[in-house]
Write an enzyme that holds these catalytic residues in place. Structure first.
Site, mmCIF file in Angstrom:
data_model
loop_
_atom_site.group_PDB
_atom_site.id
_atom_site.type_symbol
_atom_site.label_atom_id
_atom_site.label_comp_id
_atom_site.label_asym_id
_atom_site.label_seq_id
_atom_site.Cartn_x
_atom_site.Cartn_y
_atom_site.Cartn_z
ATOM 1 N N CYS A 1 50.395 14.275 32.571
ATOM 2 C CA CYS A 1 51.448 14.843 33.429
ATOM 3 C C CYS A 1 51.165 14.515 34.897
ATOM 4 C CB CYS A 1 51.518 16.351 33.287
ATOM 5 S SG CYS A 1 52.304 16.913 31.771
ATOM 6 N N ARG B 1 30.978 34.344 43.686
ATOM 7 C CA ARG B 1 30.498 34.721 45.027
ATOM 8 C C ARG B 1 30.870 36.162 45.358
ATOM 9 N NH1 ARG B 1 27.752 36.085 47.771
ATOM 10 N NH2 ARG B 1 26.942 35.470 49.818
ATOM 11 N N CYS C 1 30.367 43.395 57.450
ATOM 12 C CA CYS C 1 29.496 42.228 57.619
ATOM 13 C C CYS C 1 30.261 41.065 58.238
ATOM 14 C CB CYS C 1 28.913 41.786 56.265
ATOM 15 S SG CYS C 1 27.473 42.741 55.772
ATOM 16 N N HIS C 2 31.413 40.731 57.638
ATOM 17 C CA HIS C 2 32.016 39.432 57.929
ATOM 18 C C HIS C 2 33.021 39.411 59.083
ATOM 19 C CE1 HIS C 2 29.803 37.695 54.656
ATOM 20 N NE2 HIS C 2 30.246 38.613 53.830
ATOM 21 N N CYS D 1 48.227 25.904 32.013
ATOM 22 C CA CYS D 1 48.580 24.561 31.559
ATOM 23 C C CYS D 1 48.046 24.320 30.148
ATOM 24 C CB CYS D 1 47.973 23.505 32.495
ATOM 25 S SG CYS D 1 49.180 22.770 33.606
ATOM 26 N N CYS E 1 28.491 39.372 46.254
ATOM 27 C CA CYS E 1 28.640 40.227 47.438
ATOM 28 C C CYS E 1 28.707 41.688 47.019
ATOM 29 C CB CYS E 1 29.916 39.865 48.205
ATOM 30 S SG CYS E 1 29.634 38.678 49.521
ATOM 31 N N CYS F 1 33.576 44.623 53.150
ATOM 32 C CA CYS F 1 33.422 43.195 53.478
ATOM 33 C C CYS F 1 33.504 43.015 54.986
ATOM 34 C CB CYS F 1 34.522 42.364 52.820
ATOM 35 S SG CYS F 1 34.813 42.684 51.078
#
Lengths: 106, 259, 157
Positions: free
Chosen positions: B80, B216, B178-179, B112, B220, B175
């Site tokens: 495809c 991941r 920290c980020h 698919c 965390c 989250c």
């Protein structure tokens, strides 16, 4: 089946020193880790590597559990003649994986 | 060392502002948004940039073989998608028009397999699925992340954002603490990144393998001693959308190399 | 209350916390103890015999700081003309800190053209990596490199 990557120059002049690189997908389980339930995980590593150029051994390696997962190697050889360069890895229990590449030497 | 890490986390935790309070943790300024690549050592960056030695390419190569293969499927992916899927991965997760569900690349590949290949679903953590996502993501390498967040996607974006700002686990950290709030600072030997997903699937030294973004996220959550969600969980797909929207404009780097 | 001595110092808050952290540390250690310098010497003797080792001719390129001990790039270059009469036969990498000191060894020959090898290794902590090269005349040469291995931010168990 292990995934293998090879880097061999397709062409070289006779007498050139060429770099050969090889990478193989293998976890190289060291035998020093424990699983999530605290069980020891057995050692499971590739211990031998051999490279032949037109049938002659040009480089050998021996691995311990301190080789990183998915072992990478770079080494050199003198381009002598057009032919096949074969890379062969042998597991601690004897299983073998190999792949090869052609080189044209002028 | 563990005590130092705990102390550092507790300090972060103690300094954190309540997300729902009057003084919430702000978003990262658009001009400050940088990939996790910038927090790596020069040697690790060099490995990511080396198209031979980057071990992630072992999975990309295998994915390419699977993409062409007819083994176990009624037709190959390439029958495809003969021109490949250049740019596709940069637009995921996205709404599936037929079901209205938000799906990620893993979900789309399995869809698919069911609808067009009469094949079994690949387990989320299987090397086959990881190889196919790696191969597909690699075809968008260098392209900016560009997800659709309006219409039916809006509620998923908001659910993902909510997860990102909610404190959880024994460490009671979100989250964002920290980020968003502490990126660039040191936590033991690491520099805290901005927590973008633009490198995934990525080769992590810690895993000694390629892995998915959900792997991941599970790490965390485990790191802050929260219960990780199952692989493929809808909330993680929502977080994936929020992370992609938050990283808009960053280039997709898969197969990236991360610590 | 002031100045009341703690009658159970072993069960003070600090002691209990310390004990807990100690148990966690033990759980994170690999199964056997680390190899000592003696083990490294034994591994070298096993491979090369009890011959004298000269310092020099072996150059190591490693990152001064590895951000993870699972995959540290190591490049080795040995000073040798690599002719049929004078070449490097073998290069071996040893760790004074890994559970198995012998990490890898490589066999070269005059067809190598250049005594230069690269690989990626695991290091069980900061250490001085030791590489020995055996020349075609049987002499042994060594080089070292110091590497600091940093610890990851989050501990996943």
């Amino acid at each position: 089946m292990a995934s293998i990557r090879l880097s061999v120059p397709s062409k070289a002049a006779s007498g050139d020193v060429i770099e050969l690189k090889a990478l193989i997908q293998y976890p190289m389980e060291s035998g020093y880790r424990r699983g999530s339930r605290g069980e020891a995980i057995a050692r499971d590593i590739i211990t031998k590597f051999e490279c032949t150029y037109d049938g002659e051994v040009i480089f050998k390696a021996s691995f311990g559990p301190g080789v990183a997962a998915n072992p990478f190697l770079s080494f050199h050889t003198v381009a002598t003649k057009t032919g096949t360069i074969t890379f062969k890895w042998t597991h601690q229990h004897g299983e073998v994986w190999s792949d090869s590449a052609e080189i044209i030497v002028t | 060392m563990i005590r130092i890490a705990l102390a550092a986390l507790i300090i972060i935790s103690a300094c954190g502002r309540q997300s729902a309070g009057p003084d919430p943790i702000p978003e990262i300024n658009a001009e400050d948004v940088v990939s996790g690549y910038s927090f790596l050592t020069a040697e690790t960056q060099a490995l990511q940039d080396d198209d031979f030695a980057n071990p992630g390419f072992l999975w990309v190569d295998r994915g390419e073989r699977l993409f062409e293969s007819t083994q176990g499927v009624s037709q190959s992916c390439s029958s495809c998608h003969s021109d490949g899927l250049v740019g596709a991965a940069a637009t995921f997760p996205k709404i599936d028009p037929a079901s209205g569900a938000l799906i990620n690349l893993e979900g789309r590949i399995n869809m698919c397999r069911k609808d067009h290949q009469q094949a079994d679903q690949l387990p989320y953590t299987s090397d086959e699925l990881l190889s196919l996502t790696s191969y597909t993501a690699h075809q968008s390498r260098g392209m900016p992340i560009n997800v659709d967040t309006i219409g039916q996607a809006a509620k998923h974006l908001s659910a993902g954002e909510d997860y990102f700002f909610t404190r959880r686990g024994q460490f009671n950290l979100s989250c964002a603490q920290c980020h968003n709030q502490s990126w660039g600072q040191k936590l033991r030997g690491d520099t805290i990144s901005q927590g973008h997903g633009n490198g995934f699937p990525a080769y992590r030294f810690e895993w000694q393998s390629m892995g998915s973004l959900h792997q991941r996220l599970r790490d965390c959550d485990t790191g802050i001693r929260a219960e990780p969600l199952p692989y493929g969980d809808q909330t993680y797909v929502d977080v994936e959308l929020y992370l992609a929207a938050r990283a808009a404009g960053l280039k997709l780097e898969s197969p990236a190399v991360r610590r | 209350m002031i100045g009341k001595p703690d009658k159970h110092p072993d069960f003070s808050r600090r002691g209990v916390l310390g004990l807990g952290a100690g148990l966690v540390s033990v759980a994170l250690l690999p199964l056997p103890a680390f190899a000592a310098e003696d083990d490294m010497r034994a591994a070298q003797v096993k491979l090369f015999g009890d011959r004298p080792i000269n310092v020099g001719r072996v150059n190591l390129k490693v990152p001064p700081i590895a951000e993870n001990g699972y995959s540290v790039p190591v490049s080795i270059n040995v000073d040798s003309p690599m002719t049929s009469g004078d070449y490097v036969k073998r290069i071996a990498i040893f760790s004074p800190r890994n559970p198995v000191s012998h990490i890898a060894d490589f066999e070269l020959g005059p067809r190598s053209g250049k005594a230069e090898v690269s690989t990626r290794v695991r290091l069980g902590g900061s250490q001085i990596l030791n590489v020995i090269a055996e020349m075609s005349d049987g002499s042994l040469w060594s080089g070292t490199a110091e590497i600091t291995v940093t610890l990851a931010a989050c501990i996943i168990m």
